[in-house]
Design a protein around this motif. Structure first.
Motif, mmCIF file in Angstrom:
data_model
loop_
_atom_site.group_PDB
_atom_site.id
_atom_site.type_symbol
_atom_site.label_atom_id
_atom_site.label_comp_id
_atom_site.label_asym_id
_atom_site.label_seq_id
_atom_site.Cartn_x
_atom_site.Cartn_y
_atom_site.Cartn_z
ATOM 1 N N LEU A 109 0.718 -1.279 0.086
ATOM 2 C CA LEU A 109 -0.037 -0.055 0.107
ATOM 3 C C LEU A 109 0.830 1.182 0.009
ATOM 4 C CD1 LEU A 109 -2.751 1.324 0.126
ATOM 5 C CD2 LEU A 109 -2.741 0.923 2.683
ATOM 6 N N GLU A 110 2.218 1.202 0.606
ATOM 7 C CA GLU A 110 2.848 2.440 0.738
ATOM 8 C C GLU A 110 3.423 2.832 -0.404
ATOM 9 O OE1 GLU A 110 5.325 -0.887 2.554
ATOM 10 O OE2 GLU A 110 3.291 -0.279 2.573
ATOM 11 N N ASN A 111 3.499 1.898 -1.513
ATOM 12 C CA ASN A 111 4.098 2.176 -2.998
ATOM 13 C C ASN A 111 3.008 3.030 -3.646
ATOM 14 O OD1 ASN A 111 6.062 -0.745 -3.544
ATOM 15 N ND2 ASN A 111 6.056 0.642 -1.828
ATOM 16 N N TYR A 112 1.759 3.269 -3.316
ATOM 17 C CA TYR A 112 0.819 4.172 -4.133
ATOM 18 C C TYR A 112 0.642 5.198 -3.301
ATOM 19 C CZ TYR A 112 0.074 -0.531 -6.405
ATOM 20 O OH TYR A 112 0.163 -1.798 -7.079
ATOM 21 N N GLY A 113 0.187 6.247 -4.018
ATOM 22 C CA GLY A 113 -0.542 7.458 -3.510
ATOM 23 C C GLY A 113 -1.978 7.039 -2.895
ATOM 24 N N PHE B 68 -5.744 -7.316 -4.124
ATOM 25 C CA PHE B 68 -5.507 -7.607 -2.800
ATOM 26 C C PHE B 68 -5.639 -6.491 -1.809
ATOM 27 C CE2 PHE B 68 -3.529 -9.578 0.976
ATOM 28 C CZ PHE B 68 -3.943 -11.068 0.850
ATOM 29 N N LEU B 69 -5.581 -5.048 -2.309
ATOM 30 C CA LEU B 69 -5.781 -4.148 -1.626
ATOM 31 C C LEU B 69 -6.955 -3.923 -0.868
ATOM 32 C CD1 LEU B 69 -4.573 -1.140 -4.303
ATOM 33 C CD2 LEU B 69 -3.323 -1.726 -2.114
ATOM 34 N N HIS B 70 -8.029 -4.571 -1.064
ATOM 35 C CA HIS B 70 -9.193 -4.672 -0.378
ATOM 36 C C HIS B 70 -9.068 -5.496 1.015
ATOM 37 C CE1 HIS B 70 -11.834 -2.946 -3.528
ATOM 38 N NE2 HIS B 70 -10.957 -3.841 -4.389
ATOM 39 N N LEU B 71 -7.931 -6.319 0.883
ATOM 40 C CA LEU B 71 -7.450 -7.186 2.301
ATOM 41 C C LEU B 71 -6.583 -6.310 2.940
ATOM 42 C CD1 LEU B 71 -7.852 -10.748 0.730
ATOM 43 C CD2 LEU B 71 -9.585 -9.230 1.685
ATOM 44 N N ILE B 72 -6.302 -5.311 2.621
ATOM 45 C CA ILE B 72 -5.317 -4.428 3.441
ATOM 46 C C ILE B 72 -5.892 -3.367 3.905
ATOM 47 C CG2 ILE B 72 -3.177 -3.043 3.123
ATOM 48 C CD1 ILE B 72 -2.326 -4.871 0.681
ATOM 49 N N ASN B 73 -6.624 -2.429 3.181
ATOM 50 C CA ASN B 73 -7.108 -1.142 3.706
ATOM 51 C C ASN B 73 -8.755 -1.001 3.244
ATOM 52 O OD1 ASN B 73 -7.929 1.057 4.880
ATOM 53 N ND2 ASN B 73 -6.226 2.394 3.634
ATOM 54 N N PRO B 74 -9.622 -1.521 3.983
ATOM 55 C CA PRO B 74 -11.056 -1.532 3.374
ATOM 56 C C PRO B 74 -11.283 -0.029 3.311
ATOM 57 C CG PRO B 74 -10.947 -2.087 5.594
ATOM 58 C CD PRO B 74 -9.561 -2.226 4.978
ATOM 59 N N GLU B 75 -10.674 0.896 3.967
ATOM 60 C CA GLU B 75 -11.170 2.232 3.790
ATOM 61 C C GLU B 75 -11.149 2.771 2.271
ATOM 62 O OE1 GLU B 75 -10.504 4.729 7.671
ATOM 63 O OE2 GLU B 75 -8.721 3.599 6.832
ATOM 64 N N LEU B 76 -10.451 2.119 1.510
ATOM 65 C CA LEU B 76 -10.262 2.427 -0.050
ATOM 66 C C LEU B 76 -11.730 2.051 -0.615
ATOM 67 C CD1 LEU B 76 -6.824 0.663 -0.833
ATOM 68 C CD2 LEU B 76 -7.400 3.139 -0.592
#
Length: 414
Positions: free
Chosen positions: A25-29, A44-52
């Motif tokens: 996640l830290e690789n993206y703005g 897989f971003l949905h399994l890292i930070n659901p606030e997205l």
């Protein structure tokens, strides 16, 4: 040593290989990550930070955010975005990027190897970062970003890697950044035992990248052991963390260059004079990417310089003090420029070795910074020497490759 284990990992469905995986996640703005998540329901971003998914999701992480991750994870299984390996395996992993092909073994490693010092480290970790990641692991059970560990080449392991890379991989895709990823599954019982035994016979292994992930997994594992005290056996999956082992010939270390925002109250003339106390200073005509150890490039006031530390200022037998990053910090950044702690000082920033030297020069010419320092990469041998001496490398000493995709292979232990 080390104690590795086959596992029934979760891997992306064959038709979704390049869509499920993500960079950390830290690789993206924040805007880029939100866009990727909105356009790709199986990232897989949905399994890292659901606030997205829902920017209005608020409350304690345990009650809301982790609950949403659990719901998303169930959806990933229900829609077959992720599929579980049917039998325990150890994987051969290969990544091709920037003209470089790197191959290693993807497996699980027992946290006791880390806790008891059989896996040697060269970095200190920050308690706050450890806790954040340990909380995520504790609540989700998703260990999806491996620790990179290096070791001296072993003929038995090399032979098994060669055997399996001659076969058709079970995963083979090109990610959005044009990196190529291939995975082979070692499922033959005899080959698995040979691999486990070969690693157990290696005298020493070293963390190349991922100190915080290893520390967080160990912290979480101890928490799980305490919660499960009456049933704990030591073989549960929470006792293991995902690891990729690449031998020292496969791991690539790039430099971390330094950019300085201002000189404080120091004049240009006083700065240049102070440099000559510990360095030979040579003007050069072109942008300088150092070609060897104890060469430091500097771009200042429209001119490139080669700085060569005088031999008497460092001890060649000091594994940490002999590093060029240490020499730069100890004899320029702190005593001359007043940058005592590069971890926290806002006057310094770092650029990994993939950033072209001319880009650093441009940032100085544009007035964003006043000085650029370029360094020769710290070698794998130097990293190992620091680990063997129980030393701690200065911050941002190494940019280690490969960098892993999150969600490519996941150990799920809840």
């Amino acid at each position: 040593m080390p104690n590795i284990k086959p596992f029934c990992g979760l891997k992306p469905a064959a038709h979704l290989q390049s869509k499920v995986v993500t960079r950390p996640l830290e690789n993206y703005g924040s805007g880029e990550a939100r866009l990727i998540a909105s356009e790709n329901s199986c990232s897989f971003l949905h399994l890292i930070n659901p606030e997205l998914d829902n920017p209005y999701l608020r409350g304690t992480r345990q009650e809301l955010i982790f609950k949403k991750i659990a719901e998303n994870f169930e959806g990933f299984l229900e829609h077959h975005y992720l599929e579980r390996e049917k039998v325990p395996v150890i994987y051969v992993y290969q990544v091709v990027h920037d003209g470089l092909c790197q191959t290693g073994i993807w497996t699980l490693t027992h946290i006791n190897d880390y806790l008891e010092g059989r896996i040697k480290k060269h970095e200190s970790t920050v308690e706050r970062r450890e806790k954040l990641l340990a909380d995520y692991l504790q609540q989700t059970g998703l260990d999806a970003n491996p620790v990179l560990i290096t070791y001296h080449p072993d003929p038995t392991i090399n032979q098994l890697i060669k055997k399996y890379t001659a076969l058709k991989p079970i995963l083979d895709f090109v990610f959005a950044d044009q990196t190529e990823h291939r995975i082979w599954a070692i499922d033959d019982a005899q080959d698995l035992q040979t691999m486990v035994s070969a690693f157990a016979a290696i005298p020493a292994v070293y963390i190349a990248d991922g100190h915080h992930r290893a520390a967080s997994m160990a912290k979480m594992g101890l928490q799980k052991q305490a919660l499960n005290a009456d049933k704990h056996t030591g073989t549960e999956l929470y006792n293991y963390f995902t690891t990729v082992y690449m031998n020292t010939e496969e791991v690539k270390v790039l430099e971390f260059n330094r950019l300085i925002r201002d000189m404080g109250s120091l004049s240009k003339a006083d700065f240049m004079k102070a440099l000559t106390e510990c360095f030979e200073v040579f003007p050069v005509k072109a942008a300088l990417k150092p070609a060897g150890l104890h060469q430091i490039g500097m771009y200042f006031d429209g001119q490139w310089y080669l700085l060569q530390p005088k031999p008497e200022i460092y001890d060649p037998n000091d594994a940490v003090g002999v590093l060029d990053v240490s020499i730069l910090q100890d004899y320029i950044l702190e005593p001359i420029l007043g940058i005592k702690d590069p971890r926290t000082d806002a006057r310094i920033t770092f650029e990994g070795g993939r950033t072209a030297v001319l880009e650093l020069q441009e940032k100085v010419d544009n007035g964003l910074f006043v000085i650029a320092f370029t360094l020769f990469p710290t070698s794998v041998a130097q990293v190992i020497a620091v680990a063997e001496a129980d030393g701690v490398m200065p911050p941002k000493s190494t940019w280690v490759e490969p960098k892993f995709l999150v969600g490519l292979l996941t150990n799920y232990f809840n």
